[in-house]
Design an enzyme around this catalytic site. Sequence first.
Site, PDB file in Angstrom:
ATOM      1  N   SER A 144      -8.474 -18.966 -32.867  1.00 46.66           N
ATOM      2  CA  SER A 144      -7.682 -18.254 -31.334  1.00 46.66           C
ATOM      3  C   SER A 144      -8.141 -19.317 -30.876  1.00 46.66           C
ATOM      4  O   SER A 144      -9.633 -19.842 -30.488  1.00 46.66           O
ATOM      5  CB  SER A 144      -8.601 -17.179 -31.167  1.00 46.66           C
ATOM      6  OG  SER A 144      -8.585 -16.710 -29.824  1.00 46.66           O
TER       7      SER A 144
ATOM      8  N   HIS B 178      -4.007 -19.120 -33.678  1.00 45.94           N
ATOM      9  CA  HIS B 178      -3.192 -17.220 -32.915  1.00 45.94           C
ATOM     10  C   HIS B 178      -3.556 -17.590 -31.303  1.00 45.94           C
ATOM     11  O   HIS B 178      -4.841 -18.772 -30.545  1.00 45.94           O
ATOM     12  CB  HIS B 178      -5.390 -16.444 -33.402  1.00 45.94           C
ATOM     13  CG  HIS B 178      -5.033 -14.971 -33.093  1.00 45.94           C
ATOM     14  ND1 HIS B 178      -4.426 -14.090 -33.202  1.00 45.94           N
ATOM     15  CD2 HIS B 178      -5.664 -14.571 -31.436  1.00 45.94           C
ATOM     16  CE1 HIS B 178      -4.415 -13.169 -32.550  1.00 45.94           C
ATOM     17  NE2 HIS B 178      -4.962 -13.242 -31.486  1.00 45.94           N
TER      18      HIS B 178
ATOM     19  N   ASP C 106      -3.867 -15.416 -27.772  1.00 46.51           N
ATOM     20  CA  ASP C 106      -4.208 -14.455 -27.235  1.00 46.51           C
ATOM     21  C   ASP C 106      -3.254 -14.454 -25.277  1.00 46.51           C
ATOM     22  O   ASP C 106      -3.784 -15.418 -24.329  1.00 46.51           O
ATOM     23  CB  ASP C 106      -6.131 -14.444 -26.935  1.00 46.51           C
ATOM     24  CG  ASP C 106      -5.971 -13.921 -28.356  1.00 46.51           C
ATOM     25  OD1 ASP C 106      -5.640 -13.129 -28.498  1.00 46.51           O
ATOM     26  OD2 ASP C 106      -6.449 -14.832 -28.258  1.00 46.51           O
TER      27      ASP C 106
ATOM     28  N   MET D 199      -2.236 -12.986 -22.280  1.00 43.97           N
ATOM     29  CA  MET D 199      -3.298 -11.280 -21.301  1.00 43.97           C
ATOM     30  C   MET D 199      -3.222 -11.743 -19.860  1.00 43.97           C
ATOM     31  O   MET D 199      -2.807 -12.356 -19.317  1.00 43.97           O
ATOM     32  CB  MET D 199      -4.976 -11.644 -20.967  1.00 43.97           C
ATOM     33  CG  MET D 199      -5.448 -12.114 -22.527  1.00 43.97           C
ATOM     34  SD  MET D 199      -7.544 -11.667 -22.434  1.00 43.97           S
ATOM     35  CE  MET D 199      -7.439 -12.265 -24.032  1.00 43.97           C
TER      36      MET D 199
ATOM     37  N   HIS E 276      -0.271 -12.789 -30.224  1.00 44.92           N
ATOM     38  CA  HIS E 276      -0.930 -11.824 -29.412  1.00 44.92           C
ATOM     39  C   HIS E 276      -1.112 -11.062 -28.044  1.00 44.92           C
ATOM     40  O   HIS E 276      -1.560 -11.673 -27.187  1.00 44.92           O
ATOM     41  CB  HIS E 276      -2.583 -11.285 -30.123  1.00 44.92           C
ATOM     42  CG  HIS E 276      -3.033 -10.577 -29.820  1.00 44.92           C
ATOM     43  ND1 HIS E 276      -5.025 -10.175 -30.221  1.00 44.92           N
ATOM     44  CD2 HIS E 276      -2.907  -8.754 -29.229  1.00 44.92           C
ATOM     45  CE1 HIS E 276      -5.338  -8.635 -29.551  1.00 44.92           C
ATOM     46  NE2 HIS E 276      -4.156  -8.501 -29.350  1.00 44.92           N
TER      47      HIS E 276
ATOM     48  N   MET F 217      -1.702  -9.185 -25.086  1.00 44.29           N
ATOM     49  CA  MET F 217      -2.307  -8.212 -24.319  1.00 44.29           C
ATOM     50  C   MET F 217      -1.760  -7.654 -22.929  1.00 44.29           C
ATOM     51  O   MET F 217      -2.599  -8.468 -21.954  1.00 44.29           O
ATOM     52  CB  MET F 217      -3.456  -8.493 -24.321  1.00 44.29           C
ATOM     53  CG  MET F 217      -4.737  -8.101 -25.994  1.00 44.29           C
ATOM     54  SD  MET F 217      -6.161  -9.234 -25.906  1.00 44.29           S
ATOM     55  CE  MET F 217      -5.292 -11.263 -26.433  1.00 44.29           C
TER      56      MET F 217
ATOM     57  N   MET G  85      -8.083  -4.168 -33.400  1.00 48.81           N
ATOM     58  CA  MET G  85      -9.083  -5.026 -32.740  1.00 48.81           C
ATOM     59  C   MET G  85     -11.001  -4.805 -33.081  1.00 48.81           C
ATOM     60  O   MET G  85     -10.770  -3.013 -32.932  1.00 48.81           O
ATOM     61  CB  MET G  85      -8.953  -4.128 -31.220  1.00 48.81           C
ATOM     62  CG  MET G  85      -7.351  -5.211 -30.384  1.00 48.81           C
ATOM     63  SD  MET G  85      -7.359  -6.765 -30.788  1.00 48.81           S
ATOM     64  CE  MET G  85      -9.050  -7.483 -30.021  1.00 48.81           C
TER      65      MET G  85
ATOM     66  N   GLY H 269      -9.937  -9.092 -24.674  1.00 53.06           N
ATOM     67  CA  GLY H 269      -9.738  -8.730 -23.212  1.00 53.06           C
ATOM     68  C   GLY H 269     -10.689  -9.870 -23.364  1.00 53.06           C
ATOM     69  O   GLY H 269     -10.817 -11.472 -22.448  1.00 53.06           O
TER      70      GLY H 269
ATOM     71  N   GLY I 104     -15.890 -13.373 -28.035  1.00 59.27           N
ATOM     72  CA  GLY I 104     -17.487 -13.892 -27.807  1.00 59.27           C
ATOM     73  C   GLY I 104     -18.214 -12.670 -27.690  1.00 59.27           C
ATOM     74  O   GLY I 104     -19.144 -12.705 -27.844  1.00 59.27           O
TER      75      GLY I 104
ATOM     76  N   ASP J  66      -9.347  -8.467 -35.178  1.00 59.28           N
ATOM     77  CA  ASP J  66      -9.820  -9.783 -34.217  1.00 59.28           C
ATOM     78  C   ASP J  66     -10.952  -9.181 -33.619  1.00 59.28           C
ATOM     79  O   ASP J  66     -10.704  -8.209 -32.998  1.00 59.28           O
ATOM     80  CB  ASP J  66      -8.254  -9.437 -33.518  1.00 59.28           C
ATOM     81  CG  ASP J  66      -8.534 -10.416 -32.056  1.00 59.28           C
ATOM     82  OD1 ASP J  66      -9.220 -11.781 -32.491  1.00 59.28           O
ATOM     83  OD2 ASP J  66      -6.822 -10.329 -31.561  1.00 59.28           O
TER      84      ASP J  66
ATOM     85  N   GLY K 259     -12.206 -17.137 -32.767  1.00 56.47           N
ATOM     86  CA  GLY K 259     -12.346 -17.348 -31.650  1.00 56.47           C
ATOM     87  C   GLY K 259     -13.233 -18.417 -31.412  1.00 56.47           C
ATOM     88  O   GLY K 259     -14.160 -19.619 -32.314  1.00 56.47           O
TER      89      GLY K 259
HETATM   90  C1  DX5 Z   1      -9.658 -10.910 -27.733  1.00 61.72           C
HETATM   91  C2  DX5 Z   1      -9.216 -12.050 -28.604  1.00 61.72           C
HETATM   92  C3  DX5 Z   1      -9.739 -12.522 -29.702  1.00 61.72           C
HETATM   93  C4  DX5 Z   1     -10.575 -13.408 -29.112  1.00 61.72           C
HETATM   94  C5  DX5 Z   1     -11.592 -13.367 -30.443  1.00 61.72           C
HETATM   95  O1  DX5 Z   1      -9.415 -10.173 -26.531  1.00 61.72           O
HETATM   96  O2  DX5 Z   1      -7.577 -10.628 -28.950  1.00 61.72           O
HETATM   97  O3  DX5 Z   1      -8.121 -12.950 -30.261  1.00 61.72           O
HETATM   98  O4  DX5 Z   1     -10.212 -15.305 -29.271  1.00 61.72           O
HETATM   99  O5  DX5 Z   1     -12.175 -14.376 -30.353  1.00 61.72           O
HETATM  100  P1  DX5 Z   1     -13.898 -14.295 -30.529  1.00 61.72           P
HETATM  101  O6  DX5 Z   1     -13.742 -13.880 -32.427  1.00 61.72           O
HETATM  102  O7  DX5 Z   1     -15.337 -15.011 -30.129  1.00 61.72           O
HETATM  103  O8  DX5 Z   1     -14.380 -12.630 -30.455  1.00 61.72           O
HETATM  104 ZN    ZN Z   2      -6.365 -12.026 -30.635  1.00 58.90          ZN
END
Ligand code: DX5
Ligand code: ZN
Length: 229
Positions: A20, A45, A47, A49, A78, A80, A151, A156, A159, A189, A211
């Site tokens: 990601s 990937h 994201d 938002m 993805h 959101m 999820m 959001g 980490g 994810d 990510g």
């Molecule tokens: C969170 C995202 C993820 C995020 C995952 O809402 O959808 O794709 O990048 O990051 P890590 O792998 O750090 O949890």
């Molecule tokens: Zn994601």
Amino acid sequence: MMKPKFKKKEAVIMAKIAPSILSADFMNLERDIRAIEKNGGDYVHIDVMDGNFVPNITFGVPVVKAVRPVTSLPLDVHLMIDRPIRYVDAFCNAGADYLTLHIEADTQENTISALKRIAALGKAPAISLKPGTPAEAAIPYFPYCSMILVMTVEPGFGGQKFMADMMPKLRRLRSLLTEGGFDCLLEVDGGVDSTTASQCKESGADILVTGSAYFKAPDKPEFVKMIQS
Ligand code: DX5
Ligand code: ZN
């Protein structure tokens, strides 16, 4: 008693990895995306938002469009965002290959229309479930999607801590899909790293989004191989 000639090998569960870019260095996004491909990644990937569906704002259509010519890997976008149906055409035309919508973001009717539209545009339609949404809520969408994203953190932010209690949901989705005869990929994810990846694979995940763990890995090709095998 005779010893068995060969020791039974532990079953190897393979998966694909979708790094990601939420955790990439945005000043060097092109470099980081090219590296995902070079390091053996399977998807990129992205994201998206909107600051409404989730309390964070990231990338939009122009970023997907800019990323498209930089890699031959499929773009796993993805969304959101609230009422994603409004942006399906724009993201598909910008170069998304997989377009994932949250089922919590609109009515069932609109979500199904959006999934049909993605398919009509020649792209792979997918849905995503927040941690509080049960596996059964996905059933009405099975005929219209090629992938379901589970999820394992609240959407959001990158980490966050992996929610191991989502594994039963993953297994439930796998069995519901099998029972119904649906050929659909399962993606996980949130909080996926070298420790949590095996649980996801054992619970039926085909694609693992990662990510922060990917971007922090000192040896990225090795990390990618570890997730894939
Ligand atoms: C969170 C995202 C993820 C995020 C995952 O809402 O959808 O794709 O990048 O990051 P890590 O792998 O750090 O949890
Ligand atoms: Zn994601």
